[in-house]
Write a protein that holds these residues in place. Structure first.
Motif, PDB file in Angstrom:
ATOM      1  N   LEU A  72      -5.729   1.210  -1.808  1.00  0.00           N
ATOM      2  CA  LEU A  72      -6.215  -0.175  -1.787  1.00  0.00           C
ATOM      3  C   LEU A  72      -6.225  -0.728  -0.369  1.00  0.00           C
ATOM      4  N   ARG A  73      -5.157  -0.476   0.370  1.00  0.00           N
ATOM      5  CA  ARG A  73      -5.101  -0.958   1.764  1.00  0.00           C
ATOM      6  C   ARG A  73      -6.193  -0.308   2.608  1.00  0.00           C
ATOM      7  N   GLN A  74      -6.381   0.991   2.437  1.00  0.00           N
ATOM      8  CA  GLN A  74      -7.401   1.703   3.220  1.00  0.00           C
ATOM      9  C   GLN A  74      -8.797   1.167   2.912  1.00  0.00           C
ATOM     10  N   ALA A  75      -9.053   0.816   1.652  1.00  0.00           N
ATOM     11  CA  ALA A  75     -10.366   0.282   1.260  1.00  0.00           C
ATOM     12  C   ALA A  75     -10.487  -1.215   1.558  1.00  0.00           C
ATOM     13  N   ARG A  76      -9.422  -1.824   2.045  1.00  0.00           N
ATOM     14  CA  ARG A  76      -9.384  -3.263   2.353  1.00  0.00           C
ATOM     15  C   ARG A  76      -9.733  -4.106   1.130  1.00  0.00           C
ATOM     16  N   CYS A  77      -9.159  -3.728  -0.012  1.00  0.00           N
ATOM     17  CA  CYS A  77      -9.318  -4.481  -1.260  1.00  0.00           C
ATOM     18  C   CYS A  77      -8.163  -5.459  -1.411  1.00  0.00           C
ATOM     19  N   TRP A  78      -8.461  -6.632  -1.948  1.00  0.00           N
ATOM     20  CA  TRP A  78      -7.402  -7.568  -2.314  1.00  0.00           C
ATOM     21  C   TRP A  78      -6.611  -6.936  -3.457  1.00  0.00           C
ATOM     22  N   PHE A  79      -5.282  -7.097  -3.434  1.00  0.00           N
ATOM     23  CA  PHE A  79      -4.467  -6.657  -4.555  1.00  0.00           C
ATOM     24  C   PHE A  79      -3.154  -7.418  -4.570  1.00  0.00           C
ATOM     25  N   GLU A  80      -2.515  -7.378  -5.728  1.00  0.00           N
ATOM     26  CA  GLU A  80      -1.170  -7.914  -5.888  1.00  0.00           C
ATOM     27  C   GLU A  80      -0.396  -6.955  -6.785  1.00  0.00           C
ATOM     28  N   ALA A  81       0.766  -6.518  -6.327  1.00  0.00           N
ATOM     29  CA  ALA A  81       1.634  -5.639  -7.110  1.00  0.00           C
ATOM     30  C   ALA A  81       2.930  -6.385  -7.381  1.00  0.00           C
ATOM     31  N   ARG A  82       3.413  -6.266  -8.607  1.00  0.00           N
ATOM     32  CA  ARG A  82       4.670  -6.922  -8.948  1.00  0.00           C
ATOM     33  C   ARG A  82       5.358  -6.159 -10.086  1.00  0.00           C
TER      34      ARG A  82
END
Length: 142
Positions: free
Chosen positions: A85-95
């Motif tokens: 996700l970081r490499q693709a520069r996508c917004w995300f939230e993990a919890r």
């Protein structure tokens, strides 16, 4: 109820190719057999699956976007997924999911559909998110 499982989810898309690429990249889903219907689309299968777990239906985008909330998948290797996700520069939230061993990762596909991926792995934090300059929205591979 023993034996109940998610059979598939259906997502409308105005870009079948982008959606197939997204689900192949992030979840390893592969397009496979689909009936010869007049509407375009694709059926996506897990790498070792014998039935389609995600149906993509080619539909023009409209302002009256339905009530679909999200679709959830099970995943493995939480750190690798967050790295993708970081490499693709996508917004995300993990919890973490309270009182369980699970971590939820939320992000969006190219159709602005919320995707949840559940990992039976600890997050090691209360919450992990994408870079603050990345706004929620479509997850498009570049």
């Amino acid at each position: 109820m023993k034996g109940v499982r998610l059979d598939h989810a259906t997502i409308n898309t105005d870009d079948v190719a982008a959606s197939v690429a997204f689900y192949a990249h992030f979840l390893g889903l592969k397009p496979g057999w689909r009936p010869n219907w007049s509407a375009g689309g694709a059926w996506l299968y897990a790498a070792d699956g014998d039935y389609p777990i995600l149906h993509l239906l080619e539909t023009p985008r409209s302002d009256g976007a339905g009530m679909f909330n999200h679709v959830a998948f099970r995943g493995e290797d939480l750190p690798a997924y967050i790295a993708k996700l970081r490499q693709a520069r996508c917004w995300f939230e993990a919890r973490p999911v309270d009182q369980t061993p699970y971590t939820q990762v939320h992000h969006f596909d190219p159709n602005a559909v919320r995707i949840e991926v559940i990992f039976e792995e600890p997050l090691g934090a209360d919450r992990v998110t994408s870079d603050p300059d990345i706004a929620p929205g479509r997850g498009i591979l570049t």
